[in-house]
Design a protein around this motif. Structure first.
Motif, PDB file in Angstrom:
ATOM      1  N   VAL A  28       0.854  -1.188   0.000  1.00 50.92           N
ATOM      2  CA  VAL A  28       0.000   0.000   0.000  1.00 50.92           C
ATOM      3  C   VAL A  28       0.893   1.242   0.000  1.00 50.92           C
ATOM      4  N   GLN A  39      -0.952   6.957  -5.489  1.00 52.36           N
ATOM      5  CA  GLN A  39      -0.772   5.806  -4.617  1.00 52.36           C
ATOM      6  C   GLN A  39      -0.235   4.613  -5.409  1.00 52.36           C
ATOM      7  N   LEU A 100     -10.413  -2.014   1.764  1.00 50.55           N
ATOM      8  CA  LEU A 100      -9.072  -2.200   2.329  1.00 50.55           C
ATOM      9  C   LEU A 100      -9.066  -1.880   3.823  1.00 50.55           C
ATOM     10  N   TRP A 105      -6.409   4.215   2.139  1.00 56.87           N
ATOM     11  CA  TRP A 105      -5.766   3.481   1.058  1.00 56.87           C
ATOM     12  C   TRP A 105      -6.770   3.284  -0.071  1.00 56.87           C
ATOM     13  N   GLU A 108      -4.149  -1.512  -3.350  1.00 56.09           N
ATOM     14  CA  GLU A 108      -3.219  -2.467  -2.766  1.00 56.09           C
ATOM     15  C   GLU A 108      -2.802  -3.429  -3.874  1.00 56.09           C
TER      16      GLU A 108
END
Length: 116
Positions: A28, A39, A100, A105, A108
């Motif tokens: 993550v 991200q 998640l 987040w 992932e």
């Protein structure tokens, strides 16, 4: 055959190596304030670092699983993925929507790679 563990934390290791196979834990973003594209790029840098430590690279990834908190963010995630991807060595991939552990987040990524 021995098992080597990379980047151990309290509950997991960032990767485990057995033989010539690297198993990546779900990665993550270090900066959860980033958007989905940011991200994803952050996670892919982490994956590059783990693979380098294991003695391999993204060119040897066999498969990945990508979890998005909102499947509508797939285009943004794919922008970062496409910029990073080794076009000559595309892994098998699955992308799903999932809740998640941390609501900040958005992405992932986990996977399996080969050490040549």
């Amino acid at each position: 055959m021995t098992i080597k563990r990379l980047a151990p934390e309290e509950r997991l290791s960032g990767a485990s190596i057995c033989g010539n196979i690297v198993y990546l834990a779900g990665q993550v973003a270090d900066d959860a304030t980033l958007d989905v594209e940011g991200q994803t790029a952050d996670i892919l840098k982490q994956i590059d670092a783990l693979l380098a430590e294991a003695g391999t690279s993204k060119s040897n990834i066999l498969s990945v699983q990508i979890f998005l908190t909102d499947i509508n963010d797939i285009a943004a995630m794919n922008r970062a993925w496409d910029a990073w991807l080794d076009r000559g060595n595309k892994p098998a991939r699955a992308t799903v929507e999932a809740k998640l552990a941390n609501p900040d987040w958005k992405v992932e990524i986990t996977g399996v790679a080969f050490i040549p």
